[in-house]
Write a protein that holds these residues in place. Structure first.
Motif, PDB file in Angstrom:
ATOM      1  N   VAL A   1       0.845  -1.200   0.000  1.00  0.00           N
ATOM      2  CA  VAL A   1       0.000   0.000   0.000  1.00  0.00           C
ATOM      3  C   VAL A   1       0.877   1.246   0.000  1.00  0.00           C
ATOM      4  O   VAL A   1       0.627   2.211  -0.742  1.00  0.00           O
ATOM      5  N   ASP A   2       1.932   1.246   0.814  1.00  0.00           N
ATOM      6  CA  ASP A   2       2.835   2.396   0.882  1.00  0.00           C
ATOM      7  C   ASP A   2       3.581   2.612  -0.429  1.00  0.00           C
ATOM      8  O   ASP A   2       3.750   3.743  -0.891  1.00  0.00           O
TER       9      ASP A   2
ATOM     10  N   LYS B   1       0.791   2.868  -3.846  1.00  0.00           N
ATOM     11  CA  LYS B   1      -0.179   3.968  -3.805  1.00  0.00           C
ATOM     12  C   LYS B   1      -1.470   3.645  -4.574  1.00  0.00           C
ATOM     13  O   LYS B   1      -1.867   4.362  -5.503  1.00  0.00           O
TER      14      LYS B   1
ATOM     15  N   ASP C   1      -5.499   3.224  -5.514  1.00  0.00           N
ATOM     16  CA  ASP C   1      -6.709   4.022  -5.276  1.00  0.00           C
ATOM     17  C   ASP C   1      -7.736   3.218  -4.501  1.00  0.00           C
ATOM     18  O   ASP C   1      -8.646   3.802  -3.900  1.00  0.00           O
TER      19      ASP C   1
ATOM     20  N   ILE D   1      -5.039  -1.355   7.830  1.00  0.00           N
ATOM     21  CA  ILE D   1      -5.045  -0.427   6.702  1.00  0.00           C
ATOM     22  C   ILE D   1      -5.793   0.844   7.069  1.00  0.00           C
ATOM     23  O   ILE D   1      -5.349   1.961   6.776  1.00  0.00           O
ATOM     24  N   ARG D   2      -6.916   0.664   7.732  1.00  0.00           N
ATOM     25  CA  ARG D   2      -7.737   1.810   8.121  1.00  0.00           C
ATOM     26  C   ARG D   2      -6.987   2.735   9.077  1.00  0.00           C
ATOM     27  O   ARG D   2      -7.071   3.968   8.965  1.00  0.00           O
TER      28      ARG D   2
ATOM     29  N   LEU E   1      -3.721   3.157   9.317  1.00  0.00           N
ATOM     30  CA  LEU E   1      -2.591   3.818   8.670  1.00  0.00           C
ATOM     31  C   LEU E   1      -3.004   4.672   7.473  1.00  0.00           C
ATOM     32  O   LEU E   1      -2.322   5.653   7.146  1.00  0.00           O
ATOM     33  N   HIS E   2      -4.096   4.312   6.827  1.00  0.00           N
ATOM     34  CA  HIS E   2      -4.555   5.022   5.625  1.00  0.00           C
ATOM     35  C   HIS E   2      -6.068   5.222   5.723  1.00  0.00           C
ATOM     36  O   HIS E   2      -6.839   4.542   5.038  1.00  0.00           O
TER      37      HIS E   2
ATOM     38  N   LEU F   1      -8.190   5.616   2.451  1.00  0.00           N
ATOM     39  CA  LEU F   1      -8.045   4.661   1.349  1.00  0.00           C
ATOM     40  C   LEU F   1      -9.237   3.716   1.324  1.00  0.00           C
ATOM     41  O   LEU F   1      -9.459   2.960   2.268  1.00  0.00           O
TER      42      LEU F   1
END
Length: 241
Positions: free
Chosen positions: A67-68, A71, A73, A93-94, A96-97, A100
Motif C-alpha cells: 500500500v505504501d 499507492k 486508489d 489499513i484503516r 494507517l490510511h 483509502l
C-alpha cells in the motif's frame, strides 16, 4: 493560352495547443492468497478502460508495504489470507490510511462477515460467487465514495438502523462472536489445535484458551468436543454455501 491553375498544398490543421489527456486509470491492489482468483480478477479488472491492477499480494505481511509503495486508489482483499485475516488487515489499513477505500471480495458468507468488514473499515462486501459485472460495479461504487452491499444485507443493516435493533437479533448464534473469537472458531473447525492457533494468530496459548471458553459460553456448548463438532459443522456448512 489558358493558364494552368496552381493548387495550393493541403493545409495541415494546427496542433491542438491544449490536448485533453486521457483520464488516468484507477489503481487497484489485490490482496488474496488464492492464485487462481488473483489471476482471474486481475484479468477482469485490466480489461476495463478505467481500471488497472497495480499489484497482487498473497499475504498480510506484505500488504501494508505494498500500500505504501504502490499507492493504490482502492484495495480489494479477501477474508482468508496468509498471516492473519482480512478483517484484522482491514483494521490495520484503516489505521494507517484512513481515507483509502477498500472492498472485501470473499467466499465467506456475507451474513456473518459483511457487517464485520464494514466495522473494520471496508466500504463494501461482495461474494466471490457473484457475477463478474457485480464485482466491477462494486469496485466503481466504492471508488466513487459510496458503499456496496447486496440487496439482502443492505436491507438488513438498514432495518437494524431504522428500528434500533441489535445486529444479532434473529441471526445465527455464531454472529454473537467477536472478530477474534470467530477467527479462533474457524481455526478449530479447520482442525487446528490450540498451540497451532496461537502460533498462527500470534497469540499466547492462554489467550486462545480464553477465547475458546468465551465461544463455548456464547454458543451454549459445555465441552471441548462439543466445540470442535460445532466448529467443524459450521466450517463445512459455510464451504457448501
Amino acid at each position: 493560352m489558358a493558364k494552368t491553375a496552381v493548387k495550393s498544398p493541403p493545409q495541415t490543421p494546427p496542433a491542438n495547443p491544449n490536448p485533453v489527456a486521457a483520464p488516468a486509470k484507477r489503481r487497484v491492489l489485490i490482496v488474496d492468497d488464492h492464485p487462481i482468483f488473483r489471476n482471474g480478477i486481475s484479468q477482469l479488472i485490466n480489461h476495463e478502460a478505467d481500471l488497472h491492477v497495480c499489484g497482487e499480494i498473497c499475504s498480510a505481511a506484505h500488504a501494508l508495504t505494498a500500500v505504501d509503495e504502490l499507492k493504490p486508489d482502492i484495495v480489494v482483499l479477501d477474508i482468508s489470507i496468509q498471516g492473519t485475516n482480512g478483517i484484522e488487515l482491514m483494521k490495520s489499513i484503516r489505521a494507517l490510511h484512513p481515507v483509502l477505500p477498500a472492498l472485501m471480495v470473499s467466499m465467506h458468507e456475507e451474513s456473518i462477515y459483511a457487517e464485520r468488514a464494514l466495522r473494520a473499515g471496508a466500504r463494501g462486501y461482495v461474494m466471490k460467487a457473484a457475477p463478474s459485472e457485480k464485482v466491477i460495479e462494486a469496485i466503481r461504487r466504492v471508488l466513487s465514495g459510496s458503499l456496496y452491499l447486496s440487496d439482502a444485507i443492505g436491507g438488513r443493516l438498514l432495518d437494524t438502523f431504522l428500528n434500533g435493533r441489535g445486529s444479532n437479533v434473529g441471526s445465527s448464534p455464531v454472529e454473537q462472536l467477536s472478530d477474534r473469537e470467530l477467527e479462533v472458531f474457524r481455526a478449530v473447525g479447520e482442525g487446528r489445535g490450540t498451540r497451532e492457533i496461537a502460533r498462527s494468530l500470534f497469540l499466547s496459548v492462554k489467550t486462545v484458551e480464553t477465547h475458546r471458553a468465551h465461544i463455548k459460553d456464547k454458543l451454549q456448548l459445555k465441552t471441548a468436543p462439543e466445540l470442535v463438532r460445532a466448529a467443524v459443522e459450521w466450517v463445512n456448512r459455510e464451504a457448501n454455501l
